[in-house]
Scaffold this active site. Structure first.
Site, PDB file in Angstrom:
ATOM      1  N   THR A  82      43.695  54.546  35.641  1.00 18.21           N
ATOM      2  CA  THR A  82      42.876  53.324  35.628  1.00 18.21           C
ATOM      3  C   THR A  82      43.756  52.134  35.258  1.00 18.21           C
ATOM      4  O   THR A  82      44.605  52.242  34.374  1.00 18.21           O
ATOM      5  CB  THR A  82      41.749  53.487  34.580  1.00 18.21           C
ATOM      6  OG1 THR A  82      41.088  54.721  34.844  1.00 18.21           O
ATOM      7  CG2 THR A  82      40.760  52.339  34.639  1.00 18.21           C
ATOM      8  N   THR A  83      43.541  51.012  35.916  1.00 18.18           N
ATOM      9  CA  THR A  83      44.354  49.815  35.634  1.00 18.18           C
ATOM     10  C   THR A  83      43.496  48.749  34.936  1.00 18.18           C
ATOM     11  O   THR A  83      42.265  48.880  34.864  1.00 18.18           O
ATOM     12  CB  THR A  83      44.932  49.231  36.939  1.00 18.18           C
ATOM     13  OG1 THR A  83      43.844  48.961  37.831  1.00 18.18           O
ATOM     14  CG2 THR A  83      45.903  50.192  37.592  1.00 18.18           C
ATOM     15  N   ALA A 106      50.345  54.862  34.399  1.00 19.49           N
ATOM     16  CA  ALA A 106      51.074  54.118  35.426  1.00 19.49           C
ATOM     17  C   ALA A 106      50.064  53.280  36.166  1.00 19.49           C
ATOM     18  O   ALA A 106      48.934  53.721  36.404  1.00 19.49           O
ATOM     19  CB  ALA A 106      51.755  55.070  36.412  1.00 19.49           C
ATOM     20  N   SER A 107      50.475  52.069  36.493  1.00 22.14           N
ATOM     21  CA  SER A 107      49.585  51.266  37.327  1.00 22.14           C
ATOM     22  C   SER A 107      49.657  51.776  38.760  1.00 22.14           C
ATOM     23  O   SER A 107      48.820  51.427  39.586  1.00 22.14           O
ATOM     24  CB  SER A 107      49.977  49.794  37.255  1.00 22.14           C
ATOM     25  OG  SER A 107      51.361  49.670  37.482  1.00 22.14           O
ATOM     26  N   ASN A 108      50.662  52.615  39.028  1.00 27.94           N
ATOM     27  CA  ASN A 108      50.791  53.160  40.379  1.00 27.94           C
ATOM     28  C   ASN A 108      51.498  54.508  40.305  1.00 27.94           C
ATOM     29  O   ASN A 108      52.646  54.582  39.891  1.00 27.94           O
ATOM     30  CB  ASN A 108      51.583  52.185  41.253  1.00 27.94           C
ATOM     31  CG  ASN A 108      51.383  52.486  42.717  1.00 27.94           C
ATOM     32  OD1 ASN A 108      51.557  53.622  43.128  1.00 27.94           O
ATOM     33  ND2 ASN A 108      51.000  51.490  43.494  1.00 27.94           N
ATOM     34  N   HIS A 141      44.624  44.129  48.241  1.00 33.97           N
ATOM     35  CA  HIS A 141      43.817  45.342  48.048  1.00 33.97           C
ATOM     36  C   HIS A 141      42.431  45.137  48.650  1.00 33.97           C
ATOM     37  O   HIS A 141      42.042  44.012  48.957  1.00 33.97           O
ATOM     38  CB  HIS A 141      43.660  45.670  46.554  1.00 33.97           C
ATOM     39  CG  HIS A 141      44.874  46.329  45.968  1.00 33.97           C
ATOM     40  ND1 HIS A 141      45.934  45.609  45.473  1.00 33.97           N
ATOM     41  CD2 HIS A 141      45.197  47.642  45.805  1.00 33.97           C
ATOM     42  CE1 HIS A 141      46.861  46.450  45.025  1.00 33.97           C
ATOM     43  NE2 HIS A 141      46.449  47.683  45.221  1.00 33.97           N
ATOM     44  N   LYS A 145      38.171  45.970  44.527  1.00 29.34           N
ATOM     45  CA  LYS A 145      39.060  46.133  43.363  1.00 29.34           C
ATOM     46  C   LYS A 145      38.651  45.170  42.249  1.00 29.34           C
ATOM     47  O   LYS A 145      38.391  43.998  42.504  1.00 29.34           O
ATOM     48  CB  LYS A 145      40.521  45.912  43.778  1.00 29.34           C
ATOM     49  CG  LYS A 145      41.504  46.180  42.640  1.00 29.34           C
ATOM     50  CD  LYS A 145      42.918  46.331  43.125  1.00 29.34           C
ATOM     51  CE  LYS A 145      43.895  46.479  41.967  1.00 29.34           C
ATOM     52  NZ  LYS A 145      43.652  47.663  41.128  1.00 29.34           N
ATOM     53  N   THR A 152      50.114  47.115  39.508  1.00 25.76           N
ATOM     54  CA  THR A 152      51.420  47.352  40.164  1.00 25.76           C
ATOM     55  C   THR A 152      52.178  46.035  40.335  1.00 25.76           C
ATOM     56  O   THR A 152      53.388  45.972  40.107  1.00 25.76           O
ATOM     57  CB  THR A 152      51.209  48.022  41.542  1.00 25.76           C
ATOM     58  OG1 THR A 152      50.411  49.184  41.334  1.00 25.76           O
ATOM     59  CG2 THR A 152      52.515  48.392  42.195  1.00 25.76           C
TER      60      THR A 152
HETATM   61  N1  LIG Z   1      47.424  54.244  39.012  1.00 23.25           N
HETATM   62  C1  LIG Z   1      47.247  54.420  40.319  1.00 23.25           C
HETATM   63  O1  LIG Z   1      48.090  54.963  41.034  1.00 23.25           O
HETATM   64  C2  LIG Z   1      45.942  53.948  40.934  1.00 23.25           C
HETATM   65  C3  LIG Z   1      45.675  54.128  42.295  1.00 23.25           C
HETATM   66  C4  LIG Z   1      44.424  53.742  42.782  1.00 23.25           C
HETATM   67  C5  LIG Z   1      43.466  53.207  41.933  1.00 23.25           C
HETATM   68  N2  LIG Z   1      43.788  53.032  40.608  1.00 23.25           N
HETATM   69  C6  LIG Z   1      42.806  52.545  39.628  1.00 23.25           C
HETATM   70  O2  LIG Z   1      41.939  53.616  39.317  1.00 23.25           O
HETATM   71  C7  LIG Z   1      40.665  53.109  38.934  1.00 23.25           C
HETATM   72  C8  LIG Z   1      39.566  53.797  39.740  1.00 23.25           C
HETATM   73  O3  LIG Z   1      39.739  53.498  41.115  1.00 23.25           O
HETATM   74  P1  LIG Z   1      38.757  54.122  42.202  1.00 23.25           P
HETATM   75  O4  LIG Z   1      39.234  53.563  43.491  1.00 23.25           O
HETATM   76  O5  LIG Z   1      38.623  55.605  42.023  1.00 23.25           O
HETATM   77  O6  LIG Z   1      37.376  53.421  41.766  1.00 23.25           O
HETATM   78  P2  LIG Z   1      35.884  53.892  42.072  1.00 23.25           P
HETATM   79  O7  LIG Z   1      35.808  54.625  43.354  1.00 23.25           O
HETATM   80  O8  LIG Z   1      35.021  52.694  41.855  1.00 23.25           O
HETATM   81  O9  LIG Z   1      35.597  54.959  40.903  1.00 23.25           O
HETATM   82  C9  LIG Z   1      35.384  54.623  39.560  1.00 23.25           C
HETATM   83  C10 LIG Z   1      34.711  55.801  38.876  1.00 23.25           C
HETATM   84  O10 LIG Z   1      34.490  55.497  37.491  1.00 23.25           O
HETATM   85  C11 LIG Z   1      33.184  55.906  37.156  1.00 23.25           C
HETATM   86  N3  LIG Z   1      32.651  55.191  36.001  1.00 23.25           N
HETATM   87  C12 LIG Z   1      32.155  53.937  35.945  1.00 23.25           C
HETATM   88  N4  LIG Z   1      31.743  53.672  34.680  1.00 23.25           N
HETATM   89  C13 LIG Z   1      31.975  54.782  33.955  1.00 23.25           C
HETATM   90  C14 LIG Z   1      31.727  55.144  32.607  1.00 23.25           C
HETATM   91  N5  LIG Z   1      31.172  54.282  31.737  1.00 23.25           N
HETATM   92  N6  LIG Z   1      32.095  56.380  32.196  1.00 23.25           N
HETATM   93  C15 LIG Z   1      32.652  57.257  33.051  1.00 23.25           C
HETATM   94  N7  LIG Z   1      32.896  56.972  34.344  1.00 23.25           N
HETATM   95  C16 LIG Z   1      32.545  55.758  34.794  1.00 23.25           C
HETATM   96  C17 LIG Z   1      32.393  55.614  38.402  1.00 23.25           C
HETATM   97  O11 LIG Z   1      31.162  56.340  38.349  1.00 23.25           O
HETATM   98  P3  LIG Z   1      30.010  56.035  39.479  1.00 23.25           P
HETATM   99  O12 LIG Z   1      30.622  56.462  40.786  1.00 23.25           O
HETATM  100  O13 LIG Z   1      28.910  56.929  39.053  1.00 23.25           O
HETATM  101  O14 LIG Z   1      29.733  54.561  39.383  1.00 23.25           O
HETATM  102  C18 LIG Z   1      33.350  56.163  39.447  1.00 23.25           C
HETATM  103  O15 LIG Z   1      33.238  57.573  39.507  1.00 23.25           O
HETATM  104  C19 LIG Z   1      40.757  51.582  39.119  1.00 23.25           C
HETATM  105  O16 LIG Z   1      41.091  51.007  37.858  1.00 23.25           O
HETATM  106  C20 LIG Z   1      41.927  51.399  40.086  1.00 23.25           C
HETATM  107  O17 LIG Z   1      42.567  50.156  39.943  1.00 23.25           O
HETATM  108  C21 LIG Z   1      44.992  53.399  40.109  1.00 23.25           C
END
Ligand SMILES: NC(=O)c1ccc[n+]([C@@H]2O[C@H](COP(=O)([O-])OP(=O)(O)OC[C@H]3O[C@@H](n4cnc5c(N)ncnc54)[C@H](OP(=O)(O)O)[C@@H]3O)[C@@H](O)[C@H]2O)c1
Length: 253
Positions: A82-83, A106-108, A141, A145, A152
């Site tokens: 998570t970022t 990691a942010s990525n 993105h 987002k 990143t």
């Molecule tokens: N580091 C990396 O390489 C990388 C790569 C891609 C993305 N990211 C980051 O990863 C994060 C998630 O991205 P995503 O694309 O998977 O987003 P997403 O599809 O919106 O998924 C977010 C998830 O978090 C859940 N959630 C929301 N509130 C919550 C709570 N209070 N407690 C527990 N779970 C909760 C949501 O549940 P519901 O579905 O039920 O709403 C959903 O399952 C973002 O911060 C993004 O920037 C990082």
């Protein structure tokens, strides 16, 4: 007799686009998913999470500290993808250290982006000698987002600020009037379904060099997070994915 090797058991904290992709890759590698935490069951202190070796967090930034506290109480190592939680970084580091768990963030998590950081470190130190070149960062993105600039892009900016002395701070967005030469401009675009593009441009009157990373899907991020989960299960302390890769690059092929 050799004990059968127990497959890694992962608790998914956040079960959205990334959580599901991590699940797919982990199952492909013979691992087990013990828990899927989302908004409907937001606590990470469940019996299913207790059964896991490692938790992988891809949820929303506002939940990171709360989940790290819960998982640390259960003594679970954590991979945080998570970022957008840099303001809580200090508090999270204290929890990790006082509870004696391991955390990789990691942010990525894509190997390609982490190799890009290394290329940029080299490029930055070369361009540091040539004041004719300006440098800027642009990231794009998908429209959903939450944070901007992307984590990143901020990591890329850190690499550039650490290598190019004439750049001393980040300007995210547009300047009021003319941009100051010591500012490193980081701009963001949010549209459509773009998985992630990061473009660094070194530009002079004579020529221009661009280093661009384009993510084609979420597989690279999920694979990196699963590799980090395997790596962190017996570690203590705060690590980045660059630490994981540096360790893996040291091992014989
Ligand atoms: N580091 C990396 O390489 C990388 C790569 C891609 C993305 N990211 C980051 O990863 C994060 C998630 O991205 P995503 O694309 O998977 O987003 P997403 O599809 O919106 O998924 C977010 C998830 O978090 C859940 N959630 C929301 N509130 C919550 C709570 N209070 N407690 C527990 N779970 C909760 C949501 O549940 P519901 O579905 O039920 O709403 C959903 O399952 C973002 O911060 C993004 O920037 C990082």
């Amino acid at each position: 007799m050799n004990q059968p090797i127990q497959p890694l058991r992962i608790a998914l904290v956040g079960y959205g686009k990334m959580g599901r992709e991590v699940e797919r890759i982990a199952l492909d590698r013979g691992m087990e998913i013990t828990a899927r935490i989302d908004i409907d069951s937001p606590s990470a202190s469940t019996d299913e999470v207790r059964k896991a070796d490692v938790a992988v967090h891809f949820a929303i930034p506002a939940t990171v500290q709360m989940h790290v506290e819960e998982l640390a109480r259960l003594r679970k190592p954590i991979v945080v993808g998570t970022t957008g939680w840099t303001k809580q970084a200090q508090a999270i580091q204290s929890i990790v250290e006082s509870e004696g768990i391991g955390l990789v963030y990691a942010s990525n998590f894509s190997v390609g982006v982490n190799i890009m950081y290394r290329l940029l470190r080299e490029a930055g130190s070369l361009f540091d000698r040539f004041a004719e070149y300006d440098v800027s960062v642009h990231e794009v993105h998908h429209k959903d987002k939450l944070d901007a600039p992307s984590g990143t892009a901020l990591s890329i900016a850190d690499v550039l600020l650490n290598t190019i002395k004439r750049k001393r701070g980040v300007l995210s967005g547009s300047p009021e009037g003319k941009i100051r030469p010591e500012e490193l401009q980081v701009t963001s675009g949010r549209y459509g379904a773009v998985v992630g593009i990061h473009r660094v441009t070194f530009d002079s009157m004579a020529d221009s060099i661009e280093i661009v990373h384009t993510a084609k899907n979420r597989t690279g991020f999920a694979l990196g997070a699963v590799v980090a989960a395997e790596w962190v299960k017996d570690k203590k302390g705060m690590f980045t994915f660059e630490d994981v890769l540096a360790d893996l690059f040291k091992q014989p092929r």
